[in-house]
Design a protein around this motif. Structure first.
Motif: not given
Length: 326
Positions: A115, A147, A161, A172, A187, A193-194
């Motif tokens: 990230y 993201l 994360a 996150l 996540l 993806s959220i």
């Protein structure tokens, strides 16, 4: 404006300290090497550090690298893990220049996830990207979209994360600087993806650089406070019964002393022997008053917990007083 806090000078030589750089016997010492915003993690008994900057003798704002050490005396460059020219969405905001900083790594289901922050933060919003690899040294492949995108007073920077060892859920953490706003998202299992945003209170003294770790059922949210190039930059923390609070502010644990200024943007790691370390950056005896100039250095020091689980103030060390691995 805090936009420039993480942006390194291009093509500055990285000063790796130890056998690899000096060609002699490996000697433990602080600072370890030039760099900033270090995210550290143990992999097969070896400490890996992912800092802002690039590997192998150049420090540029357009790539990330990694370094590792088995003894905290000699460091090995693991090469480039991600370059800005492989991120296809990077120019979608129309800004003339872009920069990468503040990487954070996590691993799940045999994959590694990197990230990272993408600037500038003005006039276009900052963004957070994520890239995936089959091994920690990469190469990492970006997922093809940001993201998280900043805006409305929120700066999308400093991602971290955390996978909760109790629930298995991944979170996150991100945000800070001029907006000084922390946000948290759950996540999905894919880590790219959220699932949802989790509303959280802003912890006291929060500026940026959030980091989460768990110990004996207590969750420790630590973060940087102050301006990155000033003596007030420091690490504070709060505790909670869950990864998302409610936060109980506990105070500062890493602050400037006579020689070292502005310590912050850190990671906690636990060694194979069970000792907790903090990996962070600091200014070494900077000349003149703030704003400090030059380059920040990565350092590693010991973390001690009191009987009630609170963290004792961290003592910054120099030279061979720095911790080592057996």
């Amino acid at each position: 404006m805090m936009m420039m806090r993480h942006l390194p000078v291009r093509h500055v030589t990285i000063a790796l300290v130890g056998a690899l750089a000096l060609g002699g016997a490996a000697v433990a010492r602080n600072p370890q090497f030039q760099g900033a915003d270090p995210h550290a993690t143990f992999i097969d008994g070896e400490l890996w550090v992912f800092p802002t900057g690039g590997p192998g003798g150049s420090w540029a704002a357009d790539r990330f690298g990694a370094f590792s050490s088995r003894d905290l005396k000699a460091w090995r460059s693991r090469g480039e893990v991600l370059r800005i020219d492989t991120i296809k969405w990077i120019k979608d905001d129309g800004a003339r220049e872009h920069f990468l900083w503040a990487p954070g790594v996590a691993t799940r289901d045999g994959k590694w996830f990197l990230y990272y922050s993408v600037g500038p933060q003005n006039p276009t919003p900052s963004r957070i990207g994520v890239a995936v690899a089959d091994r920690p040294q990469g190469p990492y492949t970006d997922i093809g979209r940001p993201l998280v995108t900043g805006g409305n007073g929120f700066e999308a920077i400093d991602p971290m994360a955390f996978i909760d060892p109790k629930s298995g859920k991944a979170y996150l953490y991100a945000g800070g600087s001029a907006g000084a706003k922390l946000r948290v998202w759950e996540l999905n299992r894919d880590m790219t993806s959220i699932a949802r945003e989790v509303p959280v209170d802003n912890p006291p003294q929060f500026t940026e650089g959030a980091f989460m770790h768990e110990r004996n059922g207590t969750y420790y949210l630590s973060y940087s406070h102050g301006r990155f190039n000033g003596p007030d930059y420091s690490v504070h923390y709060a505790t909670a019964p869950s990864p998302t609070g409610p936060w109980r502010y506990r105070g500062a644990i890493l602050t400037s002393d006579r020689r070292h200024k502005g310590p912050g943007h850190h990671s906690f790691v636990v060694t194979p022997k069970g000792e907790t370390l903090i990996v962070y950056h600091r200014w070494e005896n900077p000349a003149g008053p703030a704003p400090f100039k030059g380059e920040r250095q990565v350092a590693i020091d010991r973390v001690r917990y009191a009987a009630d689980g609170t963290i004792r103030p961290v003592v910054m060390t120099d030279g061979d007083k720095a911790p080592t691995l057996p």
